[in-house]
Design a protein around this motif. Sequence first.
Motif, short mmCIF file in Angstrom:
data_model
loop_
_atom_site.label_atom_id
_atom_site.label_comp_id
_atom_site.label_asym_id
_atom_site.label_seq_id
_atom_site.Cartn_x
_atom_site.Cartn_y
_atom_site.Cartn_z
N ALA A 6 14.62 2.81 -5.38
CA ALA A 6 14.36 1.80 -4.35
C ALA A 6 13.77 0.57 -5.01
O ALA A 6 13.11 0.66 -6.04
N LYS A 7 13.99 -0.58 -4.41
CA LYS A 7 13.50 -1.84 -4.98
C LYS A 7 12.89 -2.70 -3.87
O LYS A 7 13.18 -3.89 -3.77
N PHE A 8 12.06 -2.12 -3.03
CA PHE A 8 11.35 -2.91 -2.04
C PHE A 8 10.30 -3.74 -2.77
O PHE A 8 9.77 -3.32 -3.80
N GLU A 9 9.98 -4.92 -2.23
CA GLU A 9 9.00 -5.78 -2.90
C GLU A 9 7.66 -5.07 -2.96
O GLU A 9 7.34 -4.20 -2.15
N ALA A 10 6.84 -5.44 -3.95
CA ALA A 10 5.52 -4.84 -4.11
C ALA A 10 4.71 -5.02 -2.83
O ALA A 10 4.68 -6.10 -2.25
N GLY A 11 4.09 -3.94 -2.38
CA GLY A 11 3.28 -4.01 -1.18
C GLY A 11 4.07 -4.00 0.11
O GLY A 11 3.51 -4.23 1.18
N TRP A 12 5.36 -3.72 0.03
CA TRP A 12 6.22 -3.76 1.22
C TRP A 12 5.77 -2.76 2.28
O TRP A 12 5.47 -1.62 1.99
N THR A 13 5.71 -3.25 3.49
CA THR A 13 5.54 -2.38 4.65
C THR A 13 6.40 -2.96 5.76
O THR A 13 6.52 -4.17 5.89
N ASP A 14 6.99 -2.10 6.52
CA ASP A 14 7.83 -2.53 7.63
C ASP A 14 7.06 -2.31 8.92
O ASP A 14 6.49 -1.27 9.14
#
Length: 113
Positions: free
Chosen positions: A66-74
Motif C-alpha cells: 500500500a502507498k497511502f500518504e504518511a499519516g493517512w486516515t479516512d
Amino acid sequence: ENQCSKLSKDTHLASVHSNEENNYMYHLMGKLNYKNGSAYWIGGKRDDKMKWAEFSWTDGTEWRYAKFEAGWTDRLNDENYVGSYMEESDGSVSWNVYANTFNFPFICKKPVL
C-alpha cells in the motif's frame, strides 16, 4: 472495474504490488494525481466500510503493498475506492480513497498467460 472487464477476459483495474510497479503506473498515467487536478483509479477497494484499513484488489490478488500518504486516515464512509493522490518528495505517488462518483481515468491490468 466494469470498463476494464469489457476490454478483455480477466482484465481488471490494476493491482499494485511494489514501489517499482506503483512508480511505473504513475509515469504511464502522465503523473496524474489529485493534488494537480485529477487522479486515476487503481484496483484497490475497501472491503468493509466500517473498517478503514481492510482493503483488497479487484483482481483477487493478495493485498500486500500500500502507498497511502504518511499519516493517512479516512474519515468518510462513502469513500471506498483507491486512486492516486499526491506526489511525494521522492517522486513517487501516494494513494487516497474516493467515492465511486469521481470520473477519473483508470489503468487496467491483464495477467500474462
